[in-house]
Design an enzyme around this catalytic site. Structure first.
Site, PDB file in Angstrom:
ATOM      1  CE  LYS A 148      -4.605   1.045   0.644  1.00 13.34           C
ATOM      2  NZ  LYS A 148      -5.674  -0.018   0.247  1.00 13.34           N
ATOM      3  N   GLY A 204     -20.353   7.212   3.368  1.00 15.02           N
ATOM      4  CA  GLY A 204     -19.293   7.647   2.317  1.00 15.02           C
ATOM      5  C   GLY A 204     -19.923   7.240   1.035  1.00 15.02           C
ATOM      6  N   GLY A 255     -18.207   7.908  -2.030  1.00 14.43           N
ATOM      7  CA  GLY A 255     -17.244   7.914  -3.035  1.00 14.43           C
ATOM      8  C   GLY A 255     -17.747   6.780  -4.171  1.00 14.43           C
ATOM      9  CG  ASN A 256     -15.576   4.023  -7.477  1.00 14.08           C
ATOM     10  OD1 ASN A 256     -15.177   2.937  -7.116  1.00 14.08           O
ATOM     11  ND2 ASN A 256     -15.852   4.452  -8.585  1.00 14.08           N
ATOM     12  CG  ASP A 310      -6.949   3.102  -0.936  1.00 14.59           C
ATOM     13  OD1 ASP A 310      -7.387   2.195  -0.703  1.00 14.59           O
ATOM     14  OD2 ASP A 310      -6.768   4.112  -0.093  1.00 14.59           O
ATOM     15  N   GLY A 321     -19.013   3.821  -2.212  1.00 16.15           N
ATOM     16  CA  GLY A 321     -20.583   3.978  -1.732  1.00 16.15           C
ATOM     17  C   GLY A 321     -21.502   3.979  -2.825  1.00 16.15           C
TER      18      GLY A 321
HETATM   19  N1  GLU Z   1      -7.544   0.262  -3.051  1.00 13.52           N
HETATM   20  C1  GLU Z   1      -8.139  -0.834  -3.186  1.00 13.52           C
HETATM   21  C2  GLU Z   1      -8.171  -1.945  -1.729  1.00 13.52           C
HETATM   22  O1  GLU Z   1      -8.126  -1.248  -0.701  1.00 13.52           O
HETATM   23  C3  GLU Z   1      -7.872  -1.532  -4.529  1.00 13.52           C
HETATM   24  C4  GLU Z   1      -6.383  -2.140  -4.266  1.00 13.52           C
HETATM   25  C5  GLU Z   1      -5.935  -2.824  -5.775  1.00 13.52           C
HETATM   26  O2  GLU Z   1      -6.794  -2.774  -6.618  1.00 13.52           O
HETATM   27  O3  GLU Z   1      -4.813  -3.031  -5.959  1.00 13.52           O
HETATM   28  O4  GLU Z   1      -8.565  -2.824  -2.082  1.00 13.52           O
END
Ligand code: GLU
Length: 432
Positions: A113, A225, A227-228, A153, A230
């Protein structure tokens, strides 16, 4: 607001919580000590400084992070978050949750991450692009299709992923689509990726309700929430016959006990007004008066979690369900679409109240599942239809939900603990 005590800080520190969750599950299955230590300590942590010249000529220095938690099951994989609260402990926790999530949904990835401590909203698009490209230059030597694959994210999107592909490709001298997922459709993105997290949550919820012997038709839902995640969740749930009674974002929310009929209109209204409170639209007219006619009202964002509904969905940030509000939660089911929305103390309170929690590492794993499909299509030069993507996503979500239920029965534990156990078992299998 008073100062937080040390114990409160520790309890709400996502990395402390993540380590605690790992310990509980590891003890239950007597996890190999070497593997336990590997998962307790991320493989590599990277912190970079990002000095940016704004369009007004000011120099601002931002911090960027990438934590590569573990790659036993495959390349590190996980999103990039642009948010003022991003710090190393948050990114560590999120990277650990990605290792677990990717094992639960059974994609051949480890966990990683990253993020930048920045509020992207006041930046111009040019500044945001420069910041993103600078970050890519600083981490280019440690990412790549077979080493570490970022994705969107909180506050990041396909456009930003497009800049990443472009900058990375320039550095390595070759168009490299599979270095990142969640890309724009005309630049290597997959159909269905934008909807994937929300839709995946619906599949997991439907499967859970079937297991609990409950009929989804007419069940009421409140979502924190917008966003995308929700937005798509709300739309897909409505299609399945659920009644969405409340929606909120960080600035406020709306509550209509009889149901918010037109989610598209609410989305449009939010885009126009910049906030959700007061947004109820009928015949394309958005105003508070209409909402009052329908028996609705504007409410505070946190209030959404404690409404008298069947299902509550935290779909914003960590630590939204705490020991302070857990006691007032009336819903019997919580679908965790955010990462880490429930503190350990709140978890305990909810367990005692017999609330079924569909844990984040299962509930929101649809996003990374379709990220895997995108990465696979890039590598094999394929293009799948949206129907194919959704069908494959459904199979994956249902299978993982089944497995988690099976383990929770076997070990007589919560779905959260079961999801961790499933992840640890799968990682153990690949740990040759
Ligand atoms: N940010 C998203 C998560 O927390 C997707 C991560 C991804 O697709 O690599 O799962």
């Amino acid at each position: 607001m008073g100062k937080k005590t040390t114990s409160e800080k520790t309890n709400n520190n996502p990395w402390e919580r993540a380590k605690n969750q790992l310990k509980i599950a590891a003890d239950k299955i007597s996890l190999n000590e070497m593997l336990y230590q590997q998962l307790l300590n991320p493989d590599r942590i990277i912190e970079v400084s990002l000095p940016l010249k704004t369009q007004k000529g000011e120099i601002k220095v931002f911090s960027g992070y990438r934590v590569q938690h573990n790659n036993i099951r495959g390349p590190y994989k996980g999103g990039l978050r642009f948010h003022p609260n991003v710090d190393m402990d948050e990114v560590k926790a999120l990277s650990f949750w990605m290792t677990m999530k990717n094992a639960v949904i059974d994609v051949p990835f480890g966990g990683g991450k990253g993020g930048i401590t920045v509020d992207p909203k006041p930046l111009t698009e040019k500044e945001l692009e420069s910041l993103t490209r600078l970050f890519v230059r600083k981490i280019a030597s440690v990412i790549g299709p077979n080493t570490d694959v970022p994705a969107p994210d909180v506050n990041t999107n396909p456009k930003i992923m497009g800049w990443i592909v472009d900058e990375y490709s320039k550095i390595v001298g070759k168009k490299t689509l599979a270095v990142v997922t969640g890309k724009p459709l005309d630049n290597g993105g997959s159909l269905g990726r934008t909807e994937a997290t929300g839709l995946g949550g619906v599949y997991s919820l439907l499967n859970t309700l079937k297991k609990l012997g409950k009929n989804p038709k007419g069940m009421t839902v409140a979502i924190q929430g917008f966003g995308n995640v929700g937005i798509f969740l709300a739309k897909f749930l409505q299609k399945e016959g659920f009644i969405i009674v409340a929606l909120s974002d960080s600035k406020g929310g709306l509550y209509i006990p009889n149901g918010i009929k037109d989610i598209d209109e609410v989305e449009k209204c939010k885009k126009e007004k910049g906030l959700l409170a007061g947004c109820y639209c009928i015949d394309s007219v958005c105003d508070l008066k209409n909402m009052k006619n329908l028996g609705g009202k504007s409410i505070d964002s946190e209030k959404v979690l404690t409404l008298p509904v069947d299902i509550v969905v935290p779909a914003a940030l960590e630590n939204s369900i705490t020991k302070e509000n857990a006691i007032d939660i009336k819903a019997k089911i919580i679908l965790e679409m955010a990462n880490g929305p429930t503190t350990s103390e709140a978890d305990e309170i909810l367990r005692k109240k017999n609330v079924t929690i569909i844990p984040d590492i299962l509930a929101n794993s649809g996003g990374v599942a379709v990220s895997y499909f995108e990465w696979y299509q890039n590598i094999h030069n394929e293009k799948w239809t949206k129907e194919e993507v959704f069908k494959k996503l459904k199979v994956k979500m249902e299978k993982s939900t089944e497995e988690v239920f099976k383990i929770s029965k076997k070990y007589k534990c919560s779905l959260r603990e079961a999801a961790y156990i499933l992840a640890l078992q799968r990682i153990t299998k690949e740990n040759k």
